[in-house]
Design an enzyme around this catalytic site. Structure first.
Site, PDB file in Angstrom:
ATOM      1  N   GLU A 192       0.695  -1.273   0.109  1.00 15.17           N
ATOM      2  CA  GLU A 192       0.131  -0.117  -0.227  1.00 15.17           C
ATOM      3  C   GLU A 192       0.885   1.229  -0.018  1.00 15.17           C
ATOM      4  O   GLU A 192       0.345   2.171   0.548  1.00 15.17           O
ATOM      5  CB  GLU A 192      -0.823   0.077   1.204  1.00 15.17           C
ATOM      6  CG  GLU A 192      -1.820  -0.888   1.222  1.00 15.17           C
ATOM      7  CD  GLU A 192      -3.077  -0.844   2.103  1.00 15.17           C
ATOM      8  OE1 GLU A 192      -2.928  -0.288   3.209  1.00 15.17           O
ATOM      9  OE2 GLU A 192      -4.289  -1.454   1.902  1.00 15.17           O
TER      10      GLU A 192
ATOM     11  N   GLU B 268      -6.832  -7.570  -0.921  1.00 14.73           N
ATOM     12  CA  GLU B 268      -7.509  -7.164   0.338  1.00 14.73           C
ATOM     13  C   GLU B 268      -8.906  -6.733   0.308  1.00 14.73           C
ATOM     14  O   GLU B 268      -9.112  -6.005  -0.798  1.00 14.73           O
ATOM     15  CB  GLU B 268      -6.776  -6.411   1.318  1.00 14.73           C
ATOM     16  CG  GLU B 268      -5.436  -6.822   1.937  1.00 14.73           C
ATOM     17  CD  GLU B 268      -4.810  -5.808   2.863  1.00 14.73           C
ATOM     18  OE1 GLU B 268      -5.330  -4.837   3.563  1.00 14.73           O
ATOM     19  OE2 GLU B 268      -3.426  -5.780   2.870  1.00 14.73           O
TER      20      GLU B 268
HETATM   21  C1  GAL Z   1      -4.785  -2.524   4.804  1.00 13.41           C
HETATM   22  C2  GAL Z   1      -3.508  -3.113   5.182  1.00 13.41           C
HETATM   23  C3  GAL Z   1      -3.659  -4.204   6.296  1.00 13.41           C
HETATM   24  C4  GAL Z   1      -4.405  -3.907   7.155  1.00 13.41           C
HETATM   25  C5  GAL Z   1      -5.838  -3.640   6.532  1.00 13.41           C
HETATM   26  C6  GAL Z   1      -7.063  -3.368   7.521  1.00 13.41           C
HETATM   27  O1  GAL Z   1      -4.937  -1.180   4.378  1.00 13.41           O
HETATM   28  O2  GAL Z   1      -2.937  -3.515   4.130  1.00 13.41           O
HETATM   29  O3  GAL Z   1      -2.343  -4.375   6.604  1.00 13.41           O
HETATM   30  O4  GAL Z   1      -4.026  -2.833   7.794  1.00 13.41           O
HETATM   31  O5  GAL Z   1      -5.794  -2.621   5.758  1.00 13.41           O
HETATM   32  O6  GAL Z   1      -8.231  -3.483   6.798  1.00 13.41           O
END
Ligand code: GAL
Length: 747
Positions: A381, A462
């Protein structure tokens, strides 16, 4: 001959580090590795507790076997900044908490006692990735993986790289590159013999070549009757490498598999067949001891991903994880997305160089794992950074032309330097933002994310997570919405052939900094809790498997009249791979098929009982008599699974379940124990939050406190062997239930 022996026992540990005492054995607490510098409470702690220096020491007695050989210590990992000293002299420093490093002791060992001192600095040193910004996880200090004492001939095998080619052809081939370590710069003339073996150890072919340099490559061609490494049948092969020089013999081996894996603009393809990836992100963290869990706990997590959650891929967010975990993924057939350490922040030039070195370290450690199908070569990210990421990609491709690269981002229209556009898509839930003015959308269209006018290889890495934190004991309605969101995103990923798959955030809840999570140092983002106990959302994943593997039927309810707002249990989602589910409640009987109206793309859409099948009057009016419910799952018209839930749950029994009934005595092995408070129908008492006490007799200890409270009628802990063999008696007591005991054996 090579010997590699565990070097985990008989260390001493102390807080702080004093350079003036480097060469002297100091008092300390006796410890065994893997070890965490600071055991933390379950939640509400100060994460600064471990962000400082610690000292580990161990005496290595001279052994005649050292004479004339290379002697070194391999640290599988230590967090975060490690320096190793031998008799007060520095031998190696390593600034990455996730990859192995070797302390070469050759030529410096004395007859008699030799003192190994390891300084571990757990500070979030801004020169070391992932540090320098804020990160949503903890990097628990300590020598948290295994250490090995390695003895080899002076000229030895440094690494082995196995590359398969023409995997889909009838006749297959393998190239084996053996890198040679020759730190004393001796004449390295000799021969290398490579034997290719099947899983049962049978020799299939062998080849030999002369060597004089740093590396030699041998090939095997025209291999027939080779089995693929497949998810259902992950057949492994190995190569044994023997190096013979004037300085002696060295032997080493590598395991690999025959498979092809590619991300295309039309989806992911494994061994020539399309496969939709369905997975979850995993942190390598455990309650209390953070990263310091050994082999069996690592393997167990892989098993849970594959056999409980029925995922086919895991992302090792956000760093290279334990070799025990990866080896097990190879063995059980679970695909892996592995990535370099980092989280949003990009540091200065030196930091970036360290990160580029991390790419090398990760790939050189892991290039033989058939389970790994993509290298993540961006800081998770982070913003675009052309030169930095052009280099991480270049290096990854040079080191391993057989795998594609990805780089996980959440920014849209980010520069695509990788082979696969890997996207954290958190759009679902954005409709709730003030002024959002958009309908509820599970995923953005690919081209909106990439900003490109064509489809490219594309993977969702994610979703979920912070957009909808959900505790195992949250209100049913919230848990049902948590379920729905996971369903909607998976359904969207299944429905779009250009999406290779979707990897949800995340497998289980995890400890984090105060800048994140629920203030108690936990991100409740898992489909399981920290003990890996499933929340309802876990069954979104589990229910996608075929019934031939397991029949799954999980009603998303605790079955109470007044738990949801206004009352009742509608809409009632049943996560299942059955053809139909029948609900019987009082005089009502209703049998329904999967909800293809809303989840048409899922392999197994849930069955949803709502206003389409019942009126609220029929199922759920506040104040009416509440009755038991029966669910029956049908396949091909036949009942295959039943669940009964009572209207008046009462504490009835304590369930104590161990992942295994024996532990290895010698390895500080662990076994996970889950305790559940159950009602008359063996359902978890969802709001029973009382204490239980744990007593252990025999050669094991409880990791964490011996009095713990249920959270939503469940809790867990790990038992750890203390070294001796013998029988272990575990007793779990609570004022509400008859005590339960369990016998285990340390072997
Ligand atoms: C993303 C990140 C993860 C975690 C997640 C929580 O932005 O890559 O490590 O923090 O959000 O939803």
């Amino acid at each position: 001959m090579r010997s590699v022996a565990a070097f985990n026992e008989s260390w001493t540990f102390r807080e702080g580090f004093s350079p003036e005492n480097l060469g002297r054995a100091q008092d300390g607490q006796p410890v065994t590795l893997p070890h965490t510098a600071v055991e933390l409470p379950f939640n509400y702690f100060d994460e600064k507790a471990y962000q400082r220096a610690f000292t580990y020491q161990k005496v290595l007695n001279w052994d005649e076997a050292f004479a004339g050989r290379e002697v070194s210590l391999i640290f599988d990992a230590a967090m975060a900044d490690a320096v190793v000293y031998l008799n007060g002299e520095e031998t190696v420093a390593h600034k990455d908490g996730y990859t192995p490093f070797e302390a070469r002791l050759t030529g410096r060992l004395k007859k008699g006692e030799n003192l190994i001192t390891v300084k571990i600095d757990g500070s979030e040193n801004p020169q070391i990735p992932p540090f320098g910004g804020r990160i949503d996880y903890l990097t628990y200090a300590g020598i948290y993986r295994d250490v090995w004492l390695k003895l080899t001939a002076p000229v030895s095998i440094a690494n082995i790289k196995v590359e398969t080619a023409e995997v889909l052809a009838e006749r297959k081939s393998v190239r084996v590159r053996c890198d040679i370590a020759n730190p004393q710069k001796l004449s390295a003339k000799g021969t290398v013999k490579v034997t290719l073996r099947s899983q049962d150890g049978a020799a299939l072919a062998s080849a030999e070549a002369d060597t004089a340099g740093e590396s030699v490559t041998l090939s095997f061609n025209d291999l027939t009757e080779i089995s693929f490494w497949q998810l259902e049948n992950p057949v492994l092969y190995s190569v044994d490498v023997e190096l013979v020089t004037d300085h002696g013999v060295d032997r080493h081996a590598a395991t690999f598999g025959f498979r092809t894996a590619s991300f295309t603009a039309e989806g992911f393809v494994l061994n020539g067949k399309a496969l939709k990836l369905r997975g979850l992100n995993r942190h390598q963290a455990f309650p209390y001891v953070g990263y310091a869990m050994g082999r069996s706990a690592q393997e167990r997590d892989a098993e849970i991903m594959k056999h409980t959650l029925k995922c086919n891929i895991v992302r090792t967010s956000h760093y290279p994880q334990s070799k025990w975990f990866l080896d097990h993924c190879d063995r059980i057939g679970l695909l892996v997305f592995e990535e370099i350490p980092g989280w949003q922040h990009i540091g200065d030039e030196e930091w970036q160089q360290e990160s580029i070195r991390n790419v090398r370290r990760m790939i050189e450690r892991d290039w033989n794992h058939p389970s790994i199908v993509i290298w993540g070569v961006r800081i998770n990210e982070s913003q675009d950074s052309h030169d930095f990421y052009a280099e991480t990609n270049r290096l990854a491709r040079e080191l391993d032309p057989t795998r594609q690269t990805g780089g996980v981002r959440y920014i849209t229209e980010s520069e695509l330097l990788e082979d696969v556009y890997t996207m954290n898509d958190f759009i679902l839930g954005n409709e709730e933002l003030p002024g959002a003015n958009r309908p509820r959308t599970p995923l953005r269209p690919q081209q909106e994310n990439t900003g490109l006018s064509r489809d490219v290889p594309y993977l969702i890495t994610e979703f979920g997570g912070h957009m909808y934190p959900t505790k195992i004991y949250d209100q049913e309605q919230r848990q049902a919405e948590h379920v729905r969101r996971h369903l909607e995103v998976l359904n969207a990923a299944y429905g779009d052939p250009s999406i290779s798959g979707a990897i949800g955030w995340c497998m289980f809840d995890y400890n984090t900094h105060s800048d994140f999570g629920s203030g108690d140092r936990i991100c409740y983002h898992g489909v399981m809790d920290m003990f890996r106990e499933p929340k309802f959302a876990a069954y979104v994943y589990a229910s996608q498997c075929e019934p031939s593997e397991e029949i799954v039927m999980k009603p998303v309810t605790i079955w109470a009249r007044g738990e949801r707002n206004i009352g009742g249990a509608l809409p009632l989602t049943v996560l299942t791979n059955c053809d139909e589910v029948e609900l019987r409640y009082g005089s009502l009987t209703k049998r329904l098929g999967p909800d293809r109206e809303n989840f048409s793309h899922l392999p197994h859409p849930p069955v949803v009982f709502d206003h389409r099948s019942f009126t609220p009057d029929e199922l759920g009016v506040w104040g009416m008599e509440w009755e038991d419910v029966h669910f029956t799952g049908y396949i091909g018209g036949k009942p295959v699974v039943e669940q009964y839930m009572v209207a008046n749950p009462l504490p009835t029994s304590l369930e104590v379940e161990a992942d295994a009934d024996s532990l290895h005595a010698g390895e500080r092995d662990t076994v996970r124990i889950i305790v559940r408070a159950l009602d008359q129908a063996r359902s978890r008492l969802a709001f029973l939050n009382e204490a239980i006490s744990i007593k252990v007799d025999g050669p094991a200890r409880v990791i964490g406190p011996e009095t713990v409270a249920f959270q939503g009628g469940t809790t867990g802990f790990w038992l750890q062997a203390t070294g001796e063999t013998g029988s272990i008696k575990l007793e779990v007591a609570s004022p509400r239930f008859a005590s339960q005991s369990l016998s285990l054996t340390a072997k």
